[in-house]
Design an enzyme around this catalytic site. Sequence first.
Site, PDB file in Angstrom:
ATOM      1  N   ASP A 174       0.837  -1.200   0.000  1.00  0.00           N
ATOM      2  CA  ASP A 174       0.000   0.000   0.000  1.00  0.00           C
ATOM      3  C   ASP A 174       0.877   1.257   0.000  1.00  0.00           C
ATOM      4  O   ASP A 174       1.846   1.339   0.762  1.00  0.00           O
ATOM      5  CB  ASP A 174      -0.872  -0.034   1.264  1.00  0.00           C
TER       6      ASP A 174
ATOM      7  N   THR B 175      -6.027  12.678 -15.823  1.00  0.00           N
ATOM      8  CA  THR B 175      -7.408  12.534 -16.286  1.00  0.00           C
ATOM      9  C   THR B 175      -7.970  13.806 -16.908  1.00  0.00           C
ATOM     10  O   THR B 175      -7.596  14.919 -16.515  1.00  0.00           O
ATOM     11  CB  THR B 175      -8.315  12.163 -15.092  1.00  0.00           C
TER      12      THR B 175
ATOM     13  N   TYR C 145     -12.161  14.257  -7.477  1.00  0.00           N
ATOM     14  CA  TYR C 145     -11.314  13.337  -8.242  1.00  0.00           C
ATOM     15  C   TYR C 145     -10.376  14.126  -9.160  1.00  0.00           C
ATOM     16  O   TYR C 145      -9.149  13.961  -9.122  1.00  0.00           O
ATOM     17  CB  TYR C 145     -12.185  12.362  -9.043  1.00  0.00           C
TER      18      TYR C 145
ATOM     19  N   GLY D  93     -21.110  16.217 -10.358  1.00  0.00           N
ATOM     20  CA  GLY D  93     -19.711  16.306 -10.785  1.00  0.00           C
ATOM     21  C   GLY D  93     -19.458  15.986 -12.239  1.00  0.00           C
ATOM     22  O   GLY D  93     -18.311  15.951 -12.677  1.00  0.00           O
TER      23      GLY D  93
END
Length: 326
Positions: free
Chosen positions: A50, A116, A140, A283
Amino acid sequence: MNILVVGGAGYIGSHMVQMLLENGDEVTIFDNLSTGFKESVTGGNFIEGDLSNTNELNTLFENSQFDCVMHFAAFSQVGESVLHPGLYYKNNFCNTLNLLDSMVKHDVNNIIFSSTAALFGNPEYTPIDEKHPCNPINPYGQSKLMIEQALADYEQAYGIQYISLRYFNAAGASIDGSIGERHTPETHLIPLALQTATGKREHIKVFGSDYDTPDGTCIRDYIHVLDLCEAHYLALQHLIKNGESNIFNLGNKEGYSVLQVIHAAEQVTQRNIPAITTSRRAGDPTTLIADSEKITTLLGWTPKHSSIHTIMEHAWQWEQKLAPSS
Ligand code: UDP
């Protein structure tokens, strides 16, 4: 080359791992399996770990000298990010800082980052090139923009070289149908439409039909996952040759509305896909279409599987394989 693929058990990361292995590269996959699947990793050295755990990260970097890091690990659901922003800032932004700090500590200088189109927000013009202002309208997109800013600062401070690839809507699956898109829960349009075709779902919801578009539904630029991986490969070759850091948009310069995507799914599957219009999803920008001229000019990238039908055919082949087990 010796490549670390962080998030290599996820949708795009697993296709990247497959492509790197096919090209003969040495691959280490670091993934916490929070959203990815071990069985999507078709080879390489898999390490469950992680990014929030700096000890695990340091061990990872002590055990191998990587030529480049590819960083796919992130939460990626727009709607969820609006409801739980802290998850996105911690997992996407803070954990990426851990990764960058480990790279600095262990003298690894190249990173390819999965960014993105969500960082643009509602477009001021379309198609969107790299000069378009970044005004994300959800956490995001904001978390990814913050990482891009951090990358520029780490380059300045420590000489980290990076390529940030801003994906528009990743879709499709491997050509042989061995791996493909799989999320739990699934929230993306194409797999949901295809799962409605298999009968796994009764209908698909269309989130809003009152947008300012020809049919009232949101428009997105769908890009085949293998074309995204190809762009990573070109970015890798560029960085290894000491090429400069850069940011590129990745899409097909062609948009499809939600209804057009559902229609394409009906054509490819030859099945009826019942759709119900519901309210808008928080969103969601109205239209996102990429101008990818920059990466075509500078790195020679050309999408090979760009038609929505090819994307849908590969996704359908995968979805049918997945249907009995999920
Ligand atoms: N969408 C929809 N119904 C669904 C899932 C998605 O109408 O069940 C719409 C969504 O509002 C967006 C488009 O399809 O306009 C693509 O959404 P997706 O979640 O696949 O990707 P995103 O654009 O959020 O990255």
